[in-house]
Write a protein that holds these residues in place. Structure first.
Motif, PDB file in Angstrom:
ATOM      1  N   ALA A 118      25.069 -38.611 -41.378  1.00 17.15           N
ATOM      2  CA  ALA A 118      24.565 -38.789 -40.013  1.00 17.15           C
ATOM      3  C   ALA A 118      24.771 -40.229 -39.530  1.00 17.15           C
ATOM      4  O   ALA A 118      25.202 -40.452 -38.393  1.00 17.15           O
ATOM      5  CB  ALA A 118      23.096 -38.407 -39.929  1.00 17.15           C
ATOM      6  N   PHE A 135      21.833 -32.170 -42.681  1.00 22.91           N
ATOM      7  CA  PHE A 135      22.455 -33.072 -41.715  1.00 22.91           C
ATOM      8  C   PHE A 135      21.606 -33.067 -40.457  1.00 22.91           C
ATOM      9  O   PHE A 135      21.712 -32.163 -39.640  1.00 22.91           O
ATOM     10  CB  PHE A 135      23.884 -32.606 -41.430  1.00 22.91           C
ATOM     11  CG  PHE A 135      24.654 -33.545 -40.559  1.00 22.91           C
ATOM     12  CD1 PHE A 135      25.234 -34.682 -41.100  1.00 22.91           C
ATOM     13  CD2 PHE A 135      24.809 -33.302 -39.208  1.00 22.91           C
ATOM     14  CE1 PHE A 135      25.957 -35.552 -40.296  1.00 22.91           C
ATOM     15  CE2 PHE A 135      25.522 -34.159 -38.402  1.00 22.91           C
ATOM     16  CZ  PHE A 135      26.098 -35.294 -38.947  1.00 22.91           C
ATOM     17  N   VAL A 175      20.976 -34.493 -37.000  1.00 24.09           N
ATOM     18  CA  VAL A 175      21.726 -35.199 -35.968  1.00 24.09           C
ATOM     19  C   VAL A 175      20.955 -36.408 -35.435  1.00 24.09           C
ATOM     20  O   VAL A 175      21.533 -37.475 -35.195  1.00 24.09           O
ATOM     21  CB  VAL A 175      22.109 -34.238 -34.820  1.00 24.09           C
ATOM     22  CG1 VAL A 175      22.759 -34.977 -33.670  1.00 24.09           C
ATOM     23  CG2 VAL A 175      23.024 -33.140 -35.344  1.00 24.09           C
TER      24      VAL A 175
END
Length: 169
Positions: free
Chosen positions: A144, A38, A40
């Protein structure tokens, strides 16, 4: 032929996007669960839907993040290519929900293939490795873009006066 020139404001916005993307990639931890990463900074990949200066900003930011964060030259090229293609495609999407899809597809295919190639190089094991890599990259990218990117675009769009673009089509 019409020449397109960026204004000083647009260049500044592109530079700001590049800097934020680079820093978010390099300094925010990337949680991982069962191979799904993941990142950001990938939330920013929906921004070309709102304004075109996000396209070069994301491409430069991705290149710098990969250059500074990865020793693998192919990652510099193909990671940046995936981001650039996704940004160009995102700009053409008719609504925000579809605008989040190109980064998912481009990263799943291009980065998934890159990871598979580094893992097994070639031969019969490439395709299963590619399938798994594309799935895990795509899931992380979807998280995301849809969980962070769409809310980010809505907040920026409303605060910067892009309400019509958010509601269009």
């Amino acid at each position: 032929m019409r020449k397109t020139r960026f204004t000083t404001w647009q260049l500044a916005v592109a530079g700001l996007i590049a800097a934020v993307y680079t820093m978010a990639t390099l300094f925010l931890p990337i949680p991982q669960y069962m191979g799904v990463q993941f990142r950001v900074a990938e939330a920013m990949t929906v921004l070309p839907f709102l304004f075109p200066e996000a396209i070069p900003g994301l491409a430069v930011g991705c290149f710098l993040a990969n250059l500074l964060g990865s020793p693998i030259m192919l990652d510099w090229v193909f990671g940046t290519l995936a981001t650039l293609l996704a940004a160009l495609w995102t700009r053409r999407m008719p609504n925000l929900w579809l605008a989040a899809l190109p980064p998912v597809v481009c990263n799943a295919v291009i980065v998934g293939a890159e990871i598979a190639w580094f893992t097994v190089r070639e031969g019969g094991a490439f395709w299963p490795a590619f399938g798994l890599s594309a799935l895990t990259v795509g899931l992380g990218e979807a998280a995301a873009c849809y969980l962070l990117g769409i809310p980010l675009a809505r907040v920026l769009g409303k605060s910067l006066g892009f309400q019509e673009r958010l509601e269009a089509r």
